[in-house]
Design a protein around this motif. Structure first.
Motif, PDB file in Angstrom:
ATOM      1  N   THR A   1      46.784  36.739  42.776  1.00  0.00           N
ATOM      2  CA  THR A   1      47.934  36.101  43.104  1.00  0.00           C
ATOM      3  C   THR A   1      48.716  35.899  42.123  1.00  0.00           C
ATOM      4  O   THR A   1      50.173  35.912  42.121  1.00  0.00           O
ATOM      5  CB  THR A   1      47.543  34.685  43.662  1.00  0.00           C
ATOM      6  N   VAL A   2      48.209  35.272  40.682  1.00  0.00           N
ATOM      7  CA  VAL A   2      49.089  35.263  39.501  1.00  0.00           C
ATOM      8  C   VAL A   2      49.866  36.360  39.090  1.00  0.00           C
ATOM      9  O   VAL A   2      50.879  36.398  38.561  1.00  0.00           O
ATOM     10  CB  VAL A   2      48.264  34.609  38.485  1.00  0.00           C
ATOM     11  N   LEU A   3      49.054  37.553  39.031  1.00  0.00           N
ATOM     12  CA  LEU A   3      49.771  38.890  38.633  1.00  0.00           C
ATOM     13  C   LEU A   3      50.465  39.392  39.932  1.00  0.00           C
ATOM     14  O   LEU A   3      51.011  40.607  39.424  1.00  0.00           O
ATOM     15  CB  LEU A   3      48.721  39.718  38.253  1.00  0.00           C
ATOM     16  N   SER A   4      50.440  39.246  41.030  1.00  0.00           N
ATOM     17  CA  SER A   4      51.173  39.795  42.083  1.00  0.00           C
ATOM     18  C   SER A   4      50.540  41.170  42.363  1.00  0.00           C
ATOM     19  O   SER A   4      51.472  42.203  42.318  1.00  0.00           O
ATOM     20  CB  SER A   4      52.709  39.712  42.097  1.00  0.00           C
ATOM     21  N   VAL A   5      49.332  41.475  42.304  1.00  0.00           N
ATOM     22  CA  VAL A   5      48.462  42.807  42.472  1.00  0.00           C
ATOM     23  C   VAL A   5      47.619  42.453  43.570  1.00  0.00           C
ATOM     24  O   VAL A   5      47.307  41.292  43.878  1.00  0.00           O
ATOM     25  CB  VAL A   5      47.868  43.178  41.210  1.00  0.00           C
ATOM     26  N   SER A   6      47.177  43.793  44.108  1.00  0.00           N
ATOM     27  CA  SER A   6      46.123  43.714  44.847  1.00  0.00           C
ATOM     28  C   SER A   6      44.592  42.999  44.526  1.00  0.00           C
ATOM     29  O   SER A   6      44.324  43.254  43.403  1.00  0.00           O
ATOM     30  CB  SER A   6      45.846  45.102  45.415  1.00  0.00           C
ATOM     31  N   ARG A   7      44.000  42.401  45.275  1.00  0.00           N
ATOM     32  CA  ARG A   7      42.757  41.828  45.041  1.00  0.00           C
ATOM     33  C   ARG A   7      41.889  42.944  44.558  1.00  0.00           C
ATOM     34  O   ARG A   7      40.853  42.711  43.573  1.00  0.00           O
ATOM     35  CB  ARG A   7      42.222  41.047  46.179  1.00  0.00           C
TER      36      ARG A   7
END
Length: 82
Positions: A55-61
Motif C-alpha cells: 500500500t505504501v509503495l503502490s505496488v502489488s502485494r
C-alpha cells in the motif's frame, strides 16, 4: 522493545534514481539489503506486512511477498508466524 522499520522512508528510497532501471522486486530487495548492511535495519527489526508495504509503495502485494520470500531464501530475513 523490538525495533520497527516504520521510520524508513520506503517510497522515497524506492524512487532512488540509481535503482530506477531495476524491476520492482529487485529494487525492493536492494533497498532492504542496503538497509540491513548499513545498520538501519538491525537484527530483530519488524518489517511492515506485505499488505502494508504494498500500500505504501503502490505496488502489488505479490511484488512485496515475492521480494520478502527471496530475502528469506537468501538469509537476509527470517519469517516468523503471526
Amino acid at each position: 522493545m523490538t525495533p520497527s522499520a516504520l521510520s524508513i522512508p520506503w517510497a522515497d528510497t524506492m524512487a532512488d534514481s540509481a535503482l530506477s532501471g531495476l524491476p520492482l522486486q529487485a529494487r525492493l530487495r536492494r533497498v532492504v539489503v542496503d538497509a540491513i548492511l548499513s545498520g538501519r535495519l538491525p537484527a530483530g527489526t519488524l518489517l511492515p506486512s506485505s499488505r502494508d508495504l504494498a500500500t505504501v509503495l503502490s505496488v502489488s502485494r505479490n511484488t512485496v511477498t515475492l521480494a520478502y520470500q527471496h530475502l528469506v531464501d537468501e538469509g537476509f530475513l527470517e519469517s516468523r508466524p503471526r
